[in-house]
Write an enzyme that holds these catalytic residues in place. Sequence first.
Site, short mmCIF file in Angstrom:
data_model
loop_
_atom_site.label_atom_id
_atom_site.label_comp_id
_atom_site.label_asym_id
_atom_site.label_seq_id
_atom_site.Cartn_x
_atom_site.Cartn_y
_atom_site.Cartn_z
N CYS A 1 -6.03 -2.14 2.10
CA CYS A 1 -6.11 -2.24 3.56
C CYS A 1 -7.53 -2.47 4.06
O CYS A 1 -8.20 -3.41 3.65
CB CYS A 1 -5.48 -0.99 4.16
SG CYS A 1 -4.92 -1.17 5.87
N LYS B 1 -8.33 4.91 -2.62
CA LYS B 1 -8.98 4.35 -1.44
C LYS B 1 -10.19 5.20 -1.07
O LYS B 1 -10.09 6.42 -0.94
CB LYS B 1 -7.98 4.30 -0.28
CG LYS B 1 -8.43 3.56 0.96
CD LYS B 1 -7.28 3.49 1.95
CE LYS B 1 -7.62 2.65 3.17
NZ LYS B 1 -6.46 2.57 4.11
N GLU C 1 0.83 -1.21 0.00
CA GLU C 1 0.00 0.00 0.00
C GLU C 1 0.87 1.26 0.00
O GLU C 1 1.84 1.36 0.77
CB GLU C 1 -0.91 -0.01 1.23
CG GLU C 1 -1.83 1.19 1.34
CD GLU C 1 -2.73 1.13 2.57
OE1 GLU C 1 -3.64 1.96 2.65
OE2 GLU C 1 -2.52 0.25 3.43
#
Length: 347
Positions: free
Chosen positions: A163, A129, A47
């Site tokens: 995540c 995200k 990430e």
Amino acid sequence: MEKKPIVRAAAAQIAPDLTSCEKTLARVLEAIREAASKGADLIVFPETFVPWYPYFSFVLPPVLSGKEHLRLYEEAVTVPSAATDAVAAAAREHGIVVALGINERDHGSLYNGQLLFDADGTLILKRRKITPTFHERMIWGQGDGSGLAVVDSRIGRLGALACWEHYNPLARYALMAQHEEIHIAQFPGSMVGPIFAEQMEVTIRHHALESGCFVVNATGWLTDEQIVSITPDQTLQKALRGGCMTAIISPEGRHLAPPLTEGEGILIADLDMSLIVKRKRMMDSVGHYARPELLHLAIDGRATAPMIASPNSFEIAPARNNTDGHDDASSDRNPDQRIAVVRSQAG
């Protein structure tokens, strides 16, 4: 091009260079070369690996994080740029699909970005995200529904989440409904301790089972010297250790190679794509096991923008309220344009 029955996947657990985007990018390019030399068709990085994950925001209070936040702005990646061109060139040279996590800079904002490059170097997905987690909300803006997309590649249909997006069941279902075959998962790693790794393993194995897809997950690694450079406080340093679970999972929820939980390395495993149908024959959660007349997902898949201008016009008209209390822009829009149902495509 006919898709390969066996796809060799690689997941990189390596340390970024916390001083320079250019130096971290050099590590990315070297890992691509190494994975390709071992026959990998796909490599996944952690990430926001380029230039680095903002570990500082997890251990520093906001009042003390400004300097590091500004430094992250200076080193962050714009898309397109020389950095993305270099990754695209490496993907094309080695004939490998690359999944790269970046800190994306868009003018005055940073975003947690995921980039997918096909084996010919084409950027086939750029997503952000949708909801940064806890401390990350001080660092990144929010993504939108346009990134909840599954894309075709030389090795199959790919989807990606970062995540704790994996804790959003509707975000996962959006990708499942588009028949992803290989799921890209990216976590920071080197955080929180063993419990983070344990939770991560449960999450990615469950998604593989529920989606009937492969999951390739990469987590980052910090050296002891890097941890000390982030914070000299030994108590806080404990929060920057553990939490690594670089793993490759089959549609049956099994590890295809022992996971990497410590140190640097590149995990490699072969994905037998026939296992997808083997799993879905028993349980296809978006097919014969679904009940769409009872439960279904609606998604707004449009990209958001701070300004919407009519063609050939850059003037922003003042908002006018209608008698029903809604502004004109909203009332003029067809309801079907506000909510779009996910359209499944044959895998």
